[in-house]
Enzyme design. Structure first.
Site, PDB file in Angstrom:
ATOM      1  N   HIS A 179      -5.110   4.409   7.729  1.00  0.00           N
ATOM      2  CA  HIS A 179      -4.725   5.062   6.252  1.00  0.00           C
ATOM      3  C   HIS A 179      -3.189   5.147   6.456  1.00  0.00           C
ATOM      4  CE1 HIS A 179      -8.587   5.676   4.502  1.00  0.00           C
ATOM      5  NE2 HIS A 179      -8.972   5.959   5.648  1.00  0.00           N
ATOM      6  N   GLU A 232       0.804   5.503   0.855  1.00  0.00           N
ATOM      7  CA  GLU A 232       0.149   6.701   0.991  1.00  0.00           C
ATOM      8  C   GLU A 232       0.888   7.983   0.214  1.00  0.00           C
ATOM      9  OE1 GLU A 232      -2.672   6.736   2.680  1.00  0.00           O
ATOM     10  OE2 GLU A 232      -2.506   4.641   3.114  1.00  0.00           O
ATOM     11  N   ASP A 272      -2.677  -0.866   6.841  1.00  0.00           N
ATOM     12  CA  ASP A 272      -3.663  -0.907   5.872  1.00  0.00           C
ATOM     13  C   ASP A 272      -3.539  -2.424   5.199  1.00  0.00           C
ATOM     14  OD1 ASP A 272      -4.836   1.209   6.358  1.00  0.00           O
ATOM     15  OD2 ASP A 272      -4.532   2.321   4.746  1.00  0.00           O
ATOM     16  N   ASP A 329       0.902  -1.140   0.115  1.00  0.00           N
ATOM     17  CA  ASP A 329      -0.106   0.095  -0.061  1.00  0.00           C
ATOM     18  C   ASP A 329       0.652   1.303   0.057  1.00  0.00           C
ATOM     19  OD1 ASP A 329      -2.754   1.232   0.660  1.00  0.00           O
ATOM     20  OD2 ASP A 329      -1.406   2.271   2.254  1.00  0.00           O
TER      21      ASP A 329
END
Length: 500
Positions: A158, A13, A163, A11
């Site tokens: 988040h 961000e 996540d 993931d």
């Protein structure tokens, strides 16, 4: 390509663009390597990333993920971690939530920015596309936060490492439910899965923790040293995931035929191949979202008996705002969608003399690669009133991120605006405009425009800024891949020509 057996759940961000043309900058990368036979975490890596331009970290970006400019001041740049990221991802199956449309794109952009070849997967599992197809909207929508709340797994932070771990836990729970349902179909009647945890009107936060975290997400720039270190302190039970390849696959419009009579329950490569075929779509920006179209719309609707017909197109001054209603109607594969009604019939509007602000847009493509055609017009106060009322009614039943149909930019002249969409249909293998289009000369003579082929360049000449159109519109609420709103679809357009 080197054979690497582990699945790389990852993931990123990022910053959030605040103006057209502004790209994304990665602020954090997190990944775990998972054994495909047991879905057991083997190693993990996570680090904050210092963007080349710290000013890209806006207040909106901070609200989304909590990563502030000062948090990344001493973090490594993406160039500094590129070798590690490449080693984690290259040659492995990639997995994550909405990674095909977002995370994979951001990774390739980041490698391109530093002039290096990007890693390549040997397969991709996008849990957003996969669970939308297999698990459905039991949680109200397909957001990771909603799915986690549905199973009581806690709040989404988040942050990258948190996540991806939540993603694995959600997959385990979804797969277990689907395995039980496929094993005992008679014991689970239709819609038995409607749960009080499902998010249908407002966001709810679960109270159960998802996992015992090894370290807080914001504690440091690099959370595991060396780059890929074993997880020694994860004591929760390791549960295998059951395959999501259920008997319903053959009935799905996205199904991929299997060459074996009895697929391996734990064959994650086969699962990844199916998801690749089902989920890959061109990347889109936050400016427009496609609507998932059913193979066939049912002719019946589950609304009161008085709401069964279709009126003509209403003039804006004929609409009493208090008479607008929204009801669910059958969609496809047992799901429902919201439709707007007015006094017993589907709401459709006639909007005369809308001034074109921006001409035909072909920026986005549909699943077949054809341009999604749309243009922007100035919206009158009466049209805005109707649309605002429709939004307030529909939005109360949506928990996905809402995109307003009316664009308002304070300080600009002649605002607000709305986007009108020109749909296409297939006649055999030939694409045609689904909108009836006419030209109206100053004398009042109206003539239908006939187009022999789908040609956006030819059509563009009719939609020049400043031109007026009479638009006959349907209002189509949508909730697709965590974004919802109302799409204005042009059923008929009368284009006013300036001279004969």
């Amino acid at each position: 390509m080197e054979n690497k057996a582990e699945i790389a759940f990852f993931d990123v961000e990022t910053t959030v663009p605040t103006r057209p043309g502004q790209g994304y900058a990665i602020l954090e990368f997190g990944a775990i390597l998972v054994c495909p036979q047991k879905l057991e975490e083997i190693r993990s890596y996570s680090t904050l990333v210092r963007p080349s331009n710290p000013k890209l970290i806006s207040s909106l970006s901070v609200r989304c993920n909590g990563i502030k400019p000062e948090a990344v001041e001493s973090a490594p740049s993406f160039a500094d971690i590129a070798d590690t990221v490449y080693d984690i991802l290259h040659g492995r199956i990639w997995a994550g939530h909405n990674i095909v449309r977002f995370d994979c794109v951001r990774i390739r952009e980041a490698f391109a920015e530093i002039g290096r070849a990007a890693p390549e997967p040997k397969g991709t599992i996008d849990s957003l596309a996969l669970l939308t197809q297999k698990f459905g909207r039991r949680a109200g929508n397909m957001k990771m936060a909603s799915l986690a709340t549905y199973f009581g797994l806690g709040n989404q932070t988040h942050r990258s490492l948190d996540d991806v771990r939540m993603n694995v836990e959600v997959l385990k729970h979804c797969a277990t439910v689907l395995f039980l349902e496929s094993s005992l179909p008679d014991a689970f009647p239709e819609n038995h899965w409607v749960s009080p945890n499902a998010i249908t009107r407002s966001h709810r936060n679960g109270k159960s923790p998802v996992l015992n975290k090894n370290s807080p997400s914001s504690s440091s720039h690099v959370k595991s040293t060396p780059a890929l270190s074993p997880e020694n302190d994860r004591t929760e039970e390791k549960r295998p995931v059951f395959s999501l390849l259920t008997s319903s696959t053959a009935e799905s419009q996205y199904s991929v035929a299997s060459n074996t009579a009895h697929p391996d329950t734990f064959d994650m490569v086969a699962l990844g191949n199916e998801v690749n075929a089902a989920s890959f779509q061109p990347d889109v920006t936050m400016e427009e979202n496609p609507i998932l179209q059913p193979p066939e719309m049912p002719s019946t609707v589950t609304v009161p008996e008085s709401c069964g017909g279709v009126l003509g197109f209403l003039e804006l001054d004929e609409v009493s705002l208090s008479s607008i209603r929204a009801f669910p109607v059958p969609f496809f594969q047992g799901s429902h969608r919201i439709k707007l009604f007015y006094k017993g019939a589907i709401l459709q509007l006639r909007c005369p003399r809308l001034r074109i602000r921006f001409g035909l847009s072909t920026k986005f493509s549909d699943h077949a690669g054809r341009p999604r055609l749309s243009f922007v017009v100035d919206a009158s106060p009466s049209l805005c009133d109707v649309l605002d009322t429709c939004e307030s009614i529909v939005r109360s039943d949506c928990s996905s991120d809402w995109r307003s149909v009316v664009t308002r930019k304070p300080g600009f002249v002649n605002n607000p605006t709305v986007r009108l969409n020109i749909p296409t249909v297939l006649n055999g293998e030939v694409a045609q405009y689904a909108t009836d289009m006419y030209k109206k000369e100053p004398s009042g003579t109206t003539q239908k425009l006939i187009f022999s082929k789908f040609d956006a360049t030819e059509l563009d000449t009719w939609f020049t800024p400043g031109t007026f159109v009479d638009a006959y519109l349907s209002l189509d609420p949508y909730d697709y891949q965590q974004t919802s709103g109302i799409r204005l679809v042009a059923k008929k357009l009368i284009i006013h020509t300036p001279f004969g």
